[in-house]
Write an enzyme that holds these catalytic residues in place. Sequence first.
Site: not given
Ligand SMILES: O=P(O)(O)OC[C@H]1O[C@H](O)[C@H](O)[C@@H](O)[C@@H]1O
Length: 548
Positions: A206, A212, A267-268, A353, A384, A512
């Site tokens: 986003k 990462e 994002g989620r 979240e 199990h 972060k």
């Molecule tokens: O899609 P991006 O901007 O790379 O974000 C990826 C993720 O980053 C963060 O950790 C947020 O807490 C998430 O809500 C999000 O989905």
Amino acid sequence: MPLVNRTPQWAALERHWDRMRAVSMRDLFAADPQRAQSMTRELAGLRIDFSKHRVTAETLELLLAVAHAVELPAWIERMFAGERINTTEHRAVLHVALRNRSQRPIRVDGEDVMPQVEAVLAQMRDFVGRVHEGQWRGFTGEPIRDVVNIGIGGSNLGPKMVCEALTPYHRPGLRVHFVSNVDATHITETLKTLDPARTLFVVASKTFTTQETMTNARTARRWLLEALGDPAAVADHFVAVSTNAPAVAEFGIDPANMFVFWDWVGGRYSLWSAIGLPIALAVGFERFAELLNGAHAVDKHVRTAPLAENLPVILGLLGVWYTNFADAHSHAVLPYDQYLKSFPAYLQQGDMESNGKHVTRDGVVVDYQTGPVIWGEPGTDGQHAFYQLIHQGTRLIPADFIVPIHSHNETDDHHPKLLANCLAQTEALMRGRTLAEARAELLAAGMDPARAEALAPHRQFDGNRPTTTILMERLTPETLGALIALYEHRIFCQGLVWGVNSFDQWGVELGKQLAGVILDELKAGAVAAEHDGSTRALIEHVVHHRRA
Ligand SMILES: O=P(O)(O)OC[C@H]1O[C@H](O)[C@H](O)[C@@H](O)[C@@H]1O
């Protein structure tokens, strides 16, 4: 708005819990032969049985009164009307627009967002068709055989979960992979199996700044260029999904190969947007559209059904009941379907979240519990492993059991066995086994009375453990879409009761920021910033050993 636990409706529930504490579900079922029927509903291909809960009609009425006290219907309408209900980020919350299959316009600040949504869906359809038909080719003219989605959090968990869940619908000849972790092992092990000339990367972020994802994307680009030699190859092997066009261009991805979404998509909650591109690539655009249809059916329901009939509302309120009155700390999600193996992990982000918050929308610190810990694994494996604690441990863990009536793999009697286990677990959790029953069973099996007496307490189950059962005919794109939307709205409704903003996530920021500081120190080989004694010693140890 007062804190919800200061309202008379909440106080009434507290008094009610004092009465309900000792009430057993066995007795509730015995007293009302219609209980299962009156507490089972159908929605968009899902059959939801919430009769195995420690509630009566009065409980539900009192919970609904709380929902009214927090103006839940008005908030639901505000979301659908495109109001900026994500107040801390000053954003609308419109994942429902992404799957709005009606002709209804949805406006943000007066502007209908539907034309943009439709335009990106058309772009996705076109692109997916070209990849599938072999018109989109790699730099050396080879058709694409592997797609690697590079993303994390919402840009990974949703599409990954859905791609896995819809495996029976995958088009042959195209494999979809997901790389998320900054641990190089993830991308290294994935790339090992791939041919650069036939691999397409979808960089999904986003913000297009996530550490990462950008690190993995750069590693993928290097891998590609080492094999293909020419920087011009990037245009044929990389597409991007993002809200940040300048950053995409800066990375070297042709803006023509960018799929946009908007700041009103969390994002989620984004798998319905172009973040779902790997899903459409895996199963075809038509199937992706069916996923949207399933979610849309639930959206219509949540928007129009009266609260007392509104399933995400009811399920959300049941969660509040256990979290805030019965002192439950977690909620288990137990899919009896191997294809749904990542559903609990997906929901962990979706729920935790969203509702892992300690202040209300007004910034007031709450003095009641909010979002529970979400966890789970597919059945029967979990039986199990950890079910022992759900059955006989000291904690109350409400659980959702999700199972399709028909399997995509009806081999021998596997599926009847899976179904039987699922249904038996909810029965056992509800019924339990009394001490007298345990003793009688042992004696009937011929055990001597002294030994039976000693063993009986270990074999006694309190029961009265709440579960929701969600049945569906079959796990299809449509029922999956409905299932996910059901949980999304459930999360929203719970957040509204607790008064929190379910759509921001400031809690991920601090770690972060500190990681940025420590990364500089690790690279420089020296501690420069203020740290506590433990962190400082750990950094120094790592620096020393990486140097050695
Ligand atoms: O899609 P991006 O901007 O790379 O974000 C990826 C993720 O980053 C963060 O950790 C947020 O807490 C998430 O809500 C999000 O989905």
